[in-house]
Design an enzyme around this catalytic site. Structure first.
Site, mmCIF file in Angstrom:
data_model
loop_
_atom_site.group_PDB
_atom_site.id
_atom_site.type_symbol
_atom_site.label_atom_id
_atom_site.label_comp_id
_atom_site.label_asym_id
_atom_site.label_seq_id
_atom_site.Cartn_x
_atom_site.Cartn_y
_atom_site.Cartn_z
ATOM 1 N N ASP A 1 12.650 -5.963 -4.466
ATOM 2 C CA ASP A 1 12.201 -5.302 -3.363
ATOM 3 C C ASP A 1 13.229 -5.254 -2.388
ATOM 4 O OD1 ASP A 1 10.166 -4.564 -1.832
ATOM 5 O OD2 ASP A 1 9.687 -6.361 -0.936
ATOM 6 N N TYR B 1 11.784 -19.455 3.414
ATOM 7 C CA TYR B 1 12.516 -18.429 3.160
ATOM 8 C C TYR B 1 14.114 -18.619 3.576
ATOM 9 C CZ TYR B 1 13.302 -16.167 7.647
ATOM 10 O OH TYR B 1 13.978 -15.829 9.128
ATOM 11 N N LYS C 1 5.763 -14.323 -1.871
ATOM 12 C CA LYS C 1 5.552 -12.841 -2.366
ATOM 13 C C LYS C 1 5.273 -12.911 -3.805
ATOM 14 C CE LYS C 1 7.678 -10.475 0.966
ATOM 15 N NZ LYS C 1 7.221 -9.143 1.589
ATOM 16 N N THR D 1 1.586 -8.014 -6.670
ATOM 17 C CA THR D 1 2.347 -6.907 -6.079
ATOM 18 C C THR D 1 1.540 -5.841 -6.697
ATOM 19 O OG1 THR D 1 4.477 -7.637 -5.639
ATOM 20 C CG2 THR D 1 4.389 -5.478 -5.790
ATOM 21 N N GLU E 1 4.577 0.205 0.773
ATOM 22 C CA GLU E 1 5.968 0.620 0.032
ATOM 23 C C GLU E 1 5.672 1.824 -0.879
ATOM 24 O OE1 GLU E 1 8.671 -2.384 -1.028
ATOM 25 O OE2 GLU E 1 7.609 -3.964 0.180
ATOM 26 N N THR F 1 9.125 -2.059 3.383
ATOM 27 C CA THR F 1 7.848 -1.746 4.030
ATOM 28 C C THR F 1 8.252 -0.509 4.995
ATOM 29 O OG1 THR F 1 7.333 -3.944 4.483
ATOM 30 C CG2 THR F 1 6.140 -2.424 5.816
ATOM 31 N N GLN G 1 5.814 -17.471 3.516
ATOM 32 C CA GLN G 1 7.145 -17.153 3.596
ATOM 33 C C GLN G 1 7.955 -17.694 4.572
ATOM 34 O OE1 GLN G 1 6.795 -12.864 3.967
ATOM 35 N NE2 GLN G 1 8.919 -12.340 4.075
ATOM 36 N N ASP H 1 3.158 -4.652 -1.571
ATOM 37 C CA ASP H 1 3.815 -6.055 -1.635
ATOM 38 C C ASP H 1 3.278 -7.120 -0.857
ATOM 39 O OD1 ASP H 1 5.995 -7.600 -2.919
ATOM 40 O OD2 ASP H 1 6.976 -7.636 -1.162
ATOM 41 N N ARG I 1 12.099 -13.197 15.643
ATOM 42 C CA ARG I 1 13.431 -13.844 16.455
ATOM 43 C C ARG I 1 13.416 -13.584 17.770
ATOM 44 N NH1 ARG I 1 14.720 -12.249 11.419
ATOM 45 N NH2 ARG I 1 15.818 -10.213 12.289
ATOM 46 N N TYR J 1 14.485 -3.806 1.894
ATOM 47 C CA TYR J 1 14.094 -3.886 3.163
ATOM 48 C C TYR J 1 14.874 -2.624 3.931
ATOM 49 C CZ TYR J 1 13.986 -7.121 7.335
ATOM 50 O OH TYR J 1 13.573 -7.738 8.505
ATOM 51 N N ARG K 1 2.420 -14.390 4.911
ATOM 52 C CA ARG K 1 3.576 -14.705 5.944
ATOM 53 C C ARG K 1 3.746 -16.231 6.327
ATOM 54 N NH1 ARG K 1 5.951 -10.163 5.488
ATOM 55 N NH2 ARG K 1 4.329 -8.195 5.803
ATOM 56 N N HIS L 1 10.539 -1.201 10.671
ATOM 57 C CA HIS L 1 9.970 -2.371 10.317
ATOM 58 C C HIS L 1 10.900 -3.743 10.359
ATOM 59 C CE1 HIS L 1 7.941 -5.479 7.576
ATOM 60 N NE2 HIS L 1 8.924 -5.593 6.631
ATOM 61 N N GLU M 1 2.203 -5.057 2.564
ATOM 62 C CA GLU M 1 3.639 -4.239 2.794
ATOM 63 C C GLU M 1 3.453 -2.706 2.109
ATOM 64 O OE1 GLU M 1 7.248 -6.370 2.365
ATOM 65 O OE2 GLU M 1 6.973 -7.313 4.170
ATOM 66 N N GLU N 1 2.737 -6.272 11.773
ATOM 67 C CA GLU N 1 3.304 -5.351 12.842
ATOM 68 C C GLU N 1 2.249 -4.712 13.574
ATOM 69 O OE1 GLU N 1 5.933 -3.914 9.443
ATOM 70 O OE2 GLU N 1 6.610 -2.690 11.251
#
Lengths: 417, 417
Positions: A125, A242, A251, A255, A199, A348, A238, A231, A141, A127, A235, A132, A197, A362
């Site tokens: 997968d 992570y 994850k 999928t 994708e 995503t 994760q 996917d 963050r 990114y 959250r 995104h 997600e 999001e």
């Protein structure tokens, strides 16, 4: 290229997902029959095992299609892929002399069960959606700044092939370990922040050798086709797991992919460029062809018992920063062997506006700003019983290349212990 | 348990890695023959395809061993695994009435080529060595503090199965993208900080169902056996790529495993407890059995042209914080389906002292404190032509359970472009 006319009448509509221009590859069964390869044409499926048995398709000295996956064809390489597409086009074109022989081998799609169209060798997968990545940075963050490497590397991580399932497979809400920010200790239980997600999945058709780097142009030629890919993401699991080695159990519970592999050949008229490069890419990441595709994408959500699904996002695959060919090249650049059946998730796909975001994280800004469905209900994350569906269409001159829905319902978590 | 005596004389030495107590499973070929299953006994290999063809081993109505992998046996489950071990022990024991029938089916190991003993379904690498995690924190982040989740989760990430190769396979130094701390832009080229990771690999023998969590005790029973595992690592590529989604191309150019699968049954007498828990584990991570094993481990390094290899590290698998059963349980807890042939790397095994560290990153403290080989040469990281070898032995009462060397030579990077 205009609509190609078929003697299968349902295939000749401008809005039908499976005209003669498409010819996507799936695996189907009817009644008690074994799953086998089939090609979608209009509302019908051409039984490829039967077509091969009847001698209507004979690309190799050995059978390719009486199996529940398209990997055997992939292994044959691009010349055979092209020969098959040419042969299928001839068989199904309006005025084909073989209509009478082919007609009995068509199965109504409404009577068929669709299965995984391939054996997924390994799943990776990426990114590669800039919006995104910026949204996730802002949410998690407090800053939309991209990671330092993001404009230089098509960031990816290895996922779990055993969790990839075909559209329609229900997904149980996963149990897992999470920790609330203010809790002293982690706890175990069903995920509370279940997400999707949106994708595209690129399917590798021809492999690369262990120890042998490839170029972006070679990578482009290795891609067999594309599917829609959801996917599913937990959250909260994760978020706690992570650091420092990336997503794992957040994850790994499912999928989903759409049931039809739309070939790169069918998508050829829809090639689109990647956006201007803010930082020049290193030479190994430069190819000569447009690597994205103009594919309109939609996400729909339907609570259990609701009378209709609501569109909650609309975007386009051409929004991505990196193409699948760039991702595949980077994947193999250190010598990692790539194989037929490898599946690469695009990352995503989010456009610049709120209604174009490809995840609930999001769309609801981490649940802080729930959105409202047409039926009046609101959602931050997925609730048990909700069905999520991805749709994709490339719009040609009087025809549509569709993927078939990529859908899944979330069932309650299984009891543990 | 004492040494079990075999009529194969070489198997009866206290220091031989392959006594009757061991009976590890490999895949071998001689001359132009096809690779097939074999069992090591002393200096010989029992040709399992021949033994099956002769009717000396008949566990199922269909053949299991005339294939280049042990996955078919794994799929049969623990009762058949136990039956095979019992049958092999009877055939090869001193005084066996079948010695005459079995003797012609033995192939001298010196004449055989060893191949991958299994088809790796998927590969997962963990991070379960506490000393290693503390060392890496001290080196990379200036603090030996563990990540916040480390004492609660057996941290792991998905690796790349297509890069797993059998001992003896040469590994090309990977090309990749790196960025010096003071550079404005990244650059592309051969890794300059090439490393090993000393690990054990646990092989899943029976799978779990998609969507179905398992317990630690169930996970323990699912493990078929163990190999030595060297997770070759390009620290400079890894350092630039791994935020935010974890290691990718820094780990994808090669993972070497020893050629013999030592069964969990053979290791049973060597079970060892995990260390005391600093934080109590969540209930789902608690099992009833000791999950580690007392296996002495060594790392050897030999520059090209040197007359001998130097031992550069010695440690023990029982140093780990998490067991393979705990890791496997965590892997499946959200519903991720596990399959026969899945390979789980333990994580780098480091003891508390410098001479017990399982990577060059730690042994040379990121190259800042190069170490000296017996031949007088010094090393920070691996140079082209260096051969790295892992060895593992469990020491019983008058016998040894060995794994066979896990070795690989580093060749220069391939030219790109």
């Amino acid at each position: 290229m205009p609509l190609l006319k078929s003697w299968v009448a349902s295939a000749n509509s401008a809005n039908h997902p499976f005209p003669l221009n498409n010819l996507p590859y799936g695996v189907f069964s009817t009644g008690e029959d074994e799953p086998r390869c089939g090609v979608a044409i209009g509302d019908m499926i051409l039984d490829m095992a039967a077509a091969e048995a009847e001698g209507l398709v004979a690309l190799t000295d050995y059978p390719l299609f009486d199996v529940p996956y398209w990997n055997d064809l992939m292994e044959e390489g691009p010349a055979v892929w092209a020969a098959l597409r040419e042969r299928l086009t001839a068989l199904l074109s309006k005025g084909s002399k073989e209509q009478e022989a082919v007609e009995p081998l068509l199965v109504p799609m409404a009577e068929a069960t669709l299965h995984m169209p391939l054996v997924v060798s390994e799943y990776t997968d990426f990114y590669a959606g800039r919006q995104h990545a910026q949204n996730m940075g802002a949410i998690l963050r407090g800053s939309p700044d991209l990671p330092a490497n993001w404009l230089h590397i098509p960031i990816g991580y290895n996922g779990r092939a055993s969790s990839v399932v075909v559209s329609g497979t229900p997904i149980h809400r996963p149990n897992g370990q999470t920790k609330a920010p203010d809790a002293e200790m982690p706890s175990f239980g069903p995920s509370k922040r279940l997400d999707i997600e949106l994708e595209m999945g690129a399917i590798v058709g021809t492999g690369s050798e262990f120890g042998q780097p490839i170029t972006v142009d070679e990578a482009d030629a290795m891609i067999f086709g594309y599917v829609l890919l959801n996917d599913w993401s937990a959250r909260d699991i994760q978020g706690w797991e992570y650091q420092p080695l990336g997503p794992f159990q957040g994850k790994a519970f499912g999928t989903s992919i759409s049931p039809w592999i739309v070939t790169a050949a069918a998508l050829e008229p829809f090639r689109a460029p990647t956006p201007p490069r803010e930082k020049e890419l290193l030479p190994y990441l430069k190819g000569s062809r447009d690597g994205l595709y103009d594919i309109e994408l939609e996400v729909l959500m339907q609570p259990e018992g609701a009378d209709r699904a609501s569109v909650i996002a609309r975007t386009n695959y051409s929004r991505m920063y990196y193409s699948a060919a760039e991702q595949l090249c980077h994947h193999a650049i250190g010598g990692c062997a790539m194989n037929a059946g490898d599946l690469l998730g695009s990352g995503t796909i989010s456009g610049p506006e709120r209604g174009e975001f490809g995840s609930l994280m999001e769309l609801s800004w981490a649940g802080r700003e729930p959105f409202t469905l047409e039926t009046g209900e609101t959602r931050g994350f997925i609730e048990d019983g909700d069905t999520l569906t991805l749709r994709g269409n490339a719009r040609g001159d009087g025809y549509t290349i569709g993927f078939g829905d990529c859908t899944g319902q979330i069932l309650p978590a299984k009891a543990w212990g």
